[in-house]
Design a protein around this motif. Structure first.
Motif, PDB file in Angstrom:
ATOM      1  N   VAL A 142      -0.703   5.351  13.219  1.00  0.00           N
ATOM      2  CA  VAL A 142      -1.646   5.817  14.233  1.00  0.00           C
ATOM      3  C   VAL A 142      -2.097   4.647  15.091  1.00  0.00           C
ATOM      4  CG1 VAL A 142      -2.430   7.703  12.762  1.00  0.00           C
ATOM      5  CG2 VAL A 142      -3.643   5.509  12.722  1.00  0.00           C
ATOM      6  N   SER A 143      -2.735   4.984  16.209  1.00  0.00           N
ATOM      7  CA  SER A 143      -3.282   3.985  17.118  1.00  0.00           C
ATOM      8  C   SER A 143      -4.760   4.284  17.327  1.00  0.00           C
ATOM      9  CB  SER A 143      -2.542   4.017  18.457  1.00  0.00           C
ATOM     10  OG  SER A 143      -3.148   3.122  19.376  1.00  0.00           O
ATOM     11  N   VAL A 144      -5.601   3.249  17.172  1.00  0.00           N
ATOM     12  CA  VAL A 144      -7.043   3.419  17.368  1.00  0.00           C
ATOM     13  C   VAL A 144      -7.576   2.256  18.179  1.00  0.00           C
ATOM     14  CG1 VAL A 144      -7.336   4.707  15.219  1.00  0.00           C
ATOM     15  CG2 VAL A 144      -7.606   2.218  15.222  1.00  0.00           C
ATOM     16  N   GLN A 145      -8.707   2.476  18.816  1.00  0.00           N
ATOM     17  CA  GLN A 145      -9.433   1.414  19.508  1.00  0.00           C
ATOM     18  C   GLN A 145     -10.825   1.328  18.925  1.00  0.00           C
ATOM     19  OE1 GLN A 145      -9.492   1.625  23.770  1.00  0.00           O
ATOM     20  NE2 GLN A 145      -7.266   1.788  23.978  1.00  0.00           N
ATOM     21  N   GLY A 146     -11.304   0.115  18.688  1.00  0.00           N
ATOM     22  CA  GLY A 146     -12.626  -0.028  18.105  1.00  0.00           C
ATOM     23  C   GLY A 146     -13.148  -1.442  18.236  1.00  0.00           C
ATOM     24  N   LEU A 147     -14.387  -1.605  17.790  1.00  0.00           N
ATOM     25  CA  LEU A 147     -15.084  -2.890  17.850  1.00  0.00           C
ATOM     26  C   LEU A 147     -15.039  -3.539  16.471  1.00  0.00           C
ATOM     27  CD1 LEU A 147     -16.994  -4.857  19.421  1.00  0.00           C
ATOM     28  CD2 LEU A 147     -18.899  -3.532  18.495  1.00  0.00           C
ATOM     29  N   TYR A 182      -0.837 -12.211   8.688  1.00  0.00           N
ATOM     30  CA  TYR A 182      -1.859 -12.509   9.685  1.00  0.00           C
ATOM     31  C   TYR A 182      -1.687 -13.906  10.281  1.00  0.00           C
ATOM     32  CZ  TYR A 182      -3.693 -14.897   5.574  1.00  0.00           C
ATOM     33  OH  TYR A 182      -3.831 -15.684   4.472  1.00  0.00           O
ATOM     34  N   GLU A 183      -0.518 -14.527  10.107  1.00  0.00           N
ATOM     35  CA  GLU A 183      -0.322 -15.889  10.581  1.00  0.00           C
ATOM     36  C   GLU A 183      -0.646 -15.982  12.079  1.00  0.00           C
ATOM     37  OE1 GLU A 183       1.747 -14.274   8.753  1.00  0.00           O
ATOM     38  OE2 GLU A 183       1.902 -15.417   6.880  1.00  0.00           O
ATOM     39  N   GLY A 184      -1.381 -17.054  12.443  1.00  0.00           N
ATOM     40  CA  GLY A 184      -1.710 -17.293  13.843  1.00  0.00           C
ATOM     41  C   GLY A 184      -2.955 -16.573  14.321  1.00  0.00           C
ATOM     42  N   ILE A 185      -3.613 -15.827  13.455  1.00  0.00           N
ATOM     43  CA  ILE A 185      -4.820 -15.086  13.847  1.00  0.00           C
ATOM     44  C   ILE A 185      -6.038 -15.823  13.319  1.00  0.00           C
ATOM     45  CG2 ILE A 185      -6.087 -12.913  13.640  1.00  0.00           C
ATOM     46  CD1 ILE A 185      -3.461 -11.473  13.331  1.00  0.00           C
ATOM     47  N   ASP A 186      -6.978 -16.099  14.199  1.00  0.00           N
ATOM     48  CA  ASP A 186      -8.248 -16.728  13.803  1.00  0.00           C
ATOM     49  C   ASP A 186      -9.281 -15.627  13.577  1.00  0.00           C
ATOM     50  OD1 ASP A 186     -10.461 -18.277  13.376  1.00  0.00           O
ATOM     51  OD2 ASP A 186     -10.709 -18.857  15.481  1.00  0.00           O
ATOM     52  N   ALA A 193     -14.896  -8.501  19.000  1.00  0.00           N
ATOM     53  CA  ALA A 193     -13.857  -8.160  19.972  1.00  0.00           C
ATOM     54  C   ALA A 193     -13.536  -6.666  19.910  1.00  0.00           C
ATOM     55  CB  ALA A 193     -12.601  -8.983  19.711  1.00  0.00           C
ATOM     56  N   THR A 194     -13.132  -6.114  21.034  1.00  0.00           N
ATOM     57  CA  THR A 194     -12.613  -4.744  21.087  1.00  0.00           C
ATOM     58  C   THR A 194     -11.098  -4.819  21.001  1.00  0.00           C
ATOM     59  OG1 THR A 194     -14.469  -3.992  22.435  1.00  0.00           O
ATOM     60  CG2 THR A 194     -12.491  -2.610  22.417  1.00  0.00           C
ATOM     61  N   ILE A 195     -10.508  -4.095  20.039  1.00  0.00           N
ATOM     62  CA  ILE A 195      -9.074  -4.208  19.798  1.00  0.00           C
ATOM     63  C   ILE A 195      -8.421  -2.836  19.798  1.00  0.00           C
ATOM     64  CG2 ILE A 195      -9.414  -6.279  18.399  1.00  0.00           C
ATOM     65  CD1 ILE A 195      -8.751  -4.495  15.929  1.00  0.00           C
ATOM     66  N   GLN A 196      -7.114  -2.857  19.997  1.00  0.00           N
ATOM     67  CA  GLN A 196      -6.283  -1.682  19.744  1.00  0.00           C
ATOM     68  C   GLN A 196      -5.407  -2.016  18.551  1.00  0.00           C
ATOM     69  OE1 GLN A 196      -4.331   0.291  23.029  1.00  0.00           O
ATOM     70  NE2 GLN A 196      -2.524   0.733  21.801  1.00  0.00           N
ATOM     71  N   LEU A 224      -1.821  -5.705  16.371  1.00  0.00           N
ATOM     72  CA  LEU A 224      -3.221  -5.879  16.767  1.00  0.00           C
ATOM     73  C   LEU A 224      -3.254  -6.455  18.167  1.00  0.00           C
ATOM     74  CD1 LEU A 224      -5.964  -7.427  14.495  1.00  0.00           C
ATOM     75  CD2 LEU A 224      -5.785  -8.048  16.885  1.00  0.00           C
ATOM     76  N   HIS A 225      -3.922  -5.761  19.083  1.00  0.00           N
ATOM     77  CA  HIS A 225      -4.014  -6.209  20.464  1.00  0.00           C
ATOM     78  C   HIS A 225      -5.482  -6.299  20.858  1.00  0.00           C
ATOM     79  CE1 HIS A 225       0.306  -5.442  20.795  1.00  0.00           C
ATOM     80  NE2 HIS A 225       0.070  -4.260  20.217  1.00  0.00           N
ATOM     81  N   VAL A 226      -5.879  -7.479  21.313  1.00  0.00           N
ATOM     82  CA  VAL A 226      -7.267  -7.683  21.730  1.00  0.00           C
ATOM     83  C   VAL A 226      -7.429  -7.170  23.159  1.00  0.00           C
ATOM     84  CG1 VAL A 226      -9.081  -9.376  22.142  1.00  0.00           C
ATOM     85  CG2 VAL A 226      -7.525  -9.664  20.193  1.00  0.00           C
ATOM     86  N   LEU A 227      -8.299  -6.170  23.337  1.00  0.00           N
ATOM     87  CA  LEU A 227      -8.558  -5.608  24.663  1.00  0.00           C
ATOM     88  C   LEU A 227      -9.645  -6.371  25.396  1.00  0.00           C
ATOM     89  CD1 LEU A 227      -8.461  -1.812  23.711  1.00  0.00           C
ATOM     90  CD2 LEU A 227      -6.594  -3.276  24.509  1.00  0.00           C
ATOM     91  N   SER A 228     -10.648  -6.835  24.656  1.00  0.00           N
ATOM     92  CA  SER A 228     -11.707  -7.626  25.284  1.00  0.00           C
ATOM     93  C   SER A 228     -12.342  -8.513  24.226  1.00  0.00           C
ATOM     94  CB  SER A 228     -12.766  -6.734  25.941  1.00  0.00           C
ATOM     95  OG  SER A 228     -13.435  -5.948  24.966  1.00  0.00           O
TER      96      SER A 228
END
Length: 752
Positions: A142-147, A182-186, A193-196, A224-228
């Motif tokens: 599934v795909s979700v957007q959230g804080l 999760y390599e490369g993720i801080d 952040a708001t992510i998808q 994981l995509h950071v929207l804002s």
């Protein structure tokens, strides 16, 4: 996930193996399921009779945690595994096995699985929180957007594998997220952040396979995509004072009220009830005080809460349904209780009575059940029957689970009894005491072999018993010392420090830490050893935590004795602390206006004067005497007079500056303390108080034109002692009152 699949498999592994073996041995399977949708839609009752043969793409696989999801063109399916396979997300997998029931229908362990090569990545489907919570999207990508509310690298207790864990706020609710690679993720950069997120929909389950949380699994950071990004980094956030934290809290809960019907198996008027229906139980928090009885069928109208081990209801209204039926208690053993399957259910358990504790508020029993110490507690005023220590008894009650750790696994359980009838004596204590053994040995002195055997047995028993007695006496001594601190109204920090020292003394190798209203113990412990964590609840809010880390050489029974003592004393300390705070508040505040009273004023003025003299800073007080208050009482009655005083109190409060204090001295007299305030500034503030009486007071249809007389005194201009300061302010107030009365009399004479 609070109860991960590895724990669920541990609870039902034997049954699953029996089902699988039976399915392979007997030709009783009625159908072959070739799509994930067919597996998902299969009724649970048909799972054990159905074979699964399907192909699909691995959407998520965590070998150490035994989590495997597969998806084909029709949907997703969860595959129960009991060992690590050389699989990777994105591979196409062939699966042949038996269906297995649970919250979801999936594939049972020991299925034949074979990698066919790289698979086509399924498209993710947009999902709402309601769809995820209903289970309709279970096991699907599934795909979700959230804080993102929180993001950390979490190490799992058993496998020691690591993953990125996030708490994700979605429209309608919250979800836990696990990202395997999760390599490369801080993690710090994700908080706020708001992510998808593209991930597999799962859930958190208790031992009864009841879903009480939404969990999403992502194979790696590419999902994981950071929207804002947040407006500011964590380190750039301004500091908030501890006393101002509550003002930052924003809660918006649109959860609907639900309706549940069940039979009462426990009822504590104005506090808690337990309902049972269809073999499942539900804890209900209610302020209901109706005259309800155990066995009544009731309708419960409340809101779902997932802060307990199993889902519960809060803010609940109970309505009798007009029928009655008795529920039988389940006879269980220690392992069954600790599994969590019987959480909040009416159960019976048999064990040896170790000790009894009786207080005015509660009674508790300590039992030895299969080598483990448990506690049975009764909170009603009814007395328990007289039972001799060492008796074998059967106790019935509600099985309450205390969970701990990141997976919220059962740590300890207790029974909540309902009446004295819940204790049944199975048989009296054993005849074999030390005295009887000595008599028997004196008779058998002629038989050397038997004497030697019995002497050895006696020595071992005495040594073991001496250790148990010594340990128990040390527990009693520690408990008595902590109770002395509690009864002496010592602060919670002192009591928690004493508890930590007592536990560390009783269980060498265990380290205790605590946190209370922002105050933390000086010790820090970074070991990954499993900890026992106990939340400290004060005024219906979590005010801190007490934790014990590490392990000791003591037996489980001895460790449980110490933990039971810890739970009991913590409960008493928190109850006593709340009672002491309430008594202190009532003794220093006026019951009508809720303002500080004369006692508070005297103490506070003394402290403020001492500080002012020590720092050579000014201090002012203003006496306020309400004019013609007796006429208000005589004309409108004492009820309106009380409302008048309350309204005056509110206006005075609104006029205060930060650091100022207003108190009611009694009757119609008030006083304001103004730190760091000289004569000129105090005179200006007095005019500000006068304006509190400019607008009329509208009280239940009555209009009162209010006024008051004021008296000002300052340090060092008018006085340097507390009594002189009060005397100067009092005289000034009465001069102003006489001046006002004289002016009113002259005006009246001119009008006549």
């Amino acid at each position: 996930m609070r109860l991960a699949q590895r724990e669920m498999l541990a609870l039902i592994a034997f049954a699953a193996l029996r089902i699988s073996a039976s399915a392979h041995a007997q030709p009783g399977h009625t159908q072959v399921l070739t799509t994930a949708r067919a597996v998902h839609d299969l009724p649970i009752s048909q799972a054990a009779r159905s074979r699964v043969k399907l192909e699909g793409t691995i959407t998520y696989y965590d070998g150490p945690e035994l989590i495997l999801f597969l998806q084909d063109a029709t949907g997703g399916v969860f595959i129960n595994v009991d060992r690590v396979y050389p699989f990777h997300a994105g591979e196409r997998l062939s699966v042949e096995g038996i269906a297995k029931g649970g919250f979801r229908v999936g594939v049972a362990p020991n299925a034949k699985m074979r990698v066919l090569g790289e698979g086509a990545s399924p498209d993710s489907i947009p999902a709402t929180y309601a769809a995820l919570a209903s289970g309709a999207m279970d096991s699907r990508l599934v795909s979700v957007q959230g804080l993102v509310r929180d993001a950390v690298i979490e190490e799992h207790a058993v496998s020691h594998s690591k993953s990125l864990h996030m708490d994700l706020s979605l429209p309608g609710g919250r979800a836990e997220v696990y990202v395997k690679n999760y390599e490369g993720i801080d993690p710090l950069s994700l908080s706020g952040a708001t992510i998808q997120l593209n991930g597999v929909a799962g859930g958190a389950f208790d031992a009864k396979e009841q879903m009480d949380g939404v969990v999403l699994y992502a194979a790696d950071g590419r999902n994981l995509h950071v929207l804002s990004r947040p407006a500011s980094a964590l380190a750039a956030l301004p500091l908030t004072r501890i006393g101002d934290l509550f003002a930052t809290m924003q809660v918006e809960d649109h959860s609907p009220r639900v309706h549940v019907r069940g039979t009462l198996t426990y009822y504590a008027s104005g506090d808690t009830a337990v309902l049972e229906n269809g073999g499942k139980s539900l804890l209900v928090q209610t302020r209901e005080t109706k005259n309800l009885a155990i066995g009544d069928v009731v309708d419960a109208y409340g809101f779902v809460d997932n802060h307990q081990y199993s889902p519960s209801l809060v803010d609940t209204v109970l309505v009798p349904a007009g029928s009655h039926q008795q529920s039988a208690a389940h006879l269980i053993d220690y392992a069954s209780a600790m599994s969590g399957v019987y959480s909040d259910q009416l159960v019976s358990i048999q064990g040896k009575l170790l000790s009894e504790i009786h207080t005015e508020e509660s009674q508790s029993l300590s039992l030895d059940v299969q080598g483990h110490v448990i506690r049975a507690l009764m909170l009603t005023g009814e007395k328990l029957p007289e039972v001799a220590p060492g008796s074998e008894i059967q106790v019935s009650g509600i099985c309450r689970i205390l969970a701990g750790g990141p997976w919220r696994e059962p740590v300890v359980f207790s029974l909540t009894m309902r009446s004295g009838n819940d204790v049944v004596i199975v048989h009296a204590p054993s005849w074999w005491t030390v005295r009887h053994l000595a008599l028997l040995l004196s008779v058998l002195l002629g038989v050397v072999t038997i004497v030697a055997i019995w002497a050895l047995i006696l020595k071992q028993r005495v040594t073991r018993q001496a250790k148990i007695i010594d340990h128990s006496m040390r527990i009693v001594a520690s408990r008595s010392e902590i109770l002395r601190l509690i009864s002496g109204n010592e602060g919670m920090e002192t009591i928690l420090k004493a508890m930590a020292a007592a536990i560390e003394s009783l269980l060498p190798g265990v380290l205790c830490t605590y946190r209370w209203h922002g105050i933390e113990s000086t010790q820090r412990y970074t070991s990954t050893t499993k900890a026992v964590r106990i939340p400290l609840v004060h005024a219906d809010k979590t005010a801190g935590e007490f934790a014990a880390f590490g392990s000791s050489s003591h037996t489980p029974a001895q460790r449980n004795d110490v933990l039971l003592m810890l739970h009991e004393v913590l409960d008493l300390a928190l109850q006593h602390h709340s009672l002491h705070e309430n008594l202190l508040h009532h003794s220093t505040h006026d019951s009508l206006t809720k303002l500080p009273n004369r006692r508070f004023f005297e103490d506070h003025l003394g402290d403020s004067l001492t500080k002012a003299l020590a720092s050579a800073t000014p201090l002012a007080i203003i006496y306020v005497d309400v004019d013609a208050f007796k006429l208000v009482n005589d004309q409108f009655g004492h009820h309106i007079g009380d409302l008048y005083l309350q309204a005056i109190s509110l206006r005075l409060l609104y006029a205060l500056r930060t650091g100022d204090t207003v108190a009611r001295l009694g009757g119609d007299e008030f006083v304001v303390i103004l730190p760091h305030t000289g004569v000129a500034e105090a005179q200006a503030f007095l005019h500000r108080l006068e304006r509190c009486f400019v607008d009329p007071f509208m009280l239940e249809g009555h209009c009162i034109e209010g006024s008051a007389s004021f008296g000002l005194a300052c340090v060092p201009d008018h006085a340097s002692t507390r009594e002189d300061l009060k005397r100067h302010a009092d005289r000034a107030m009465y001069r102003n009152k006489r001046r006002a009365d004289s002016a009113a009399a002259n005006l009246s004479a001119q009008e006549s």
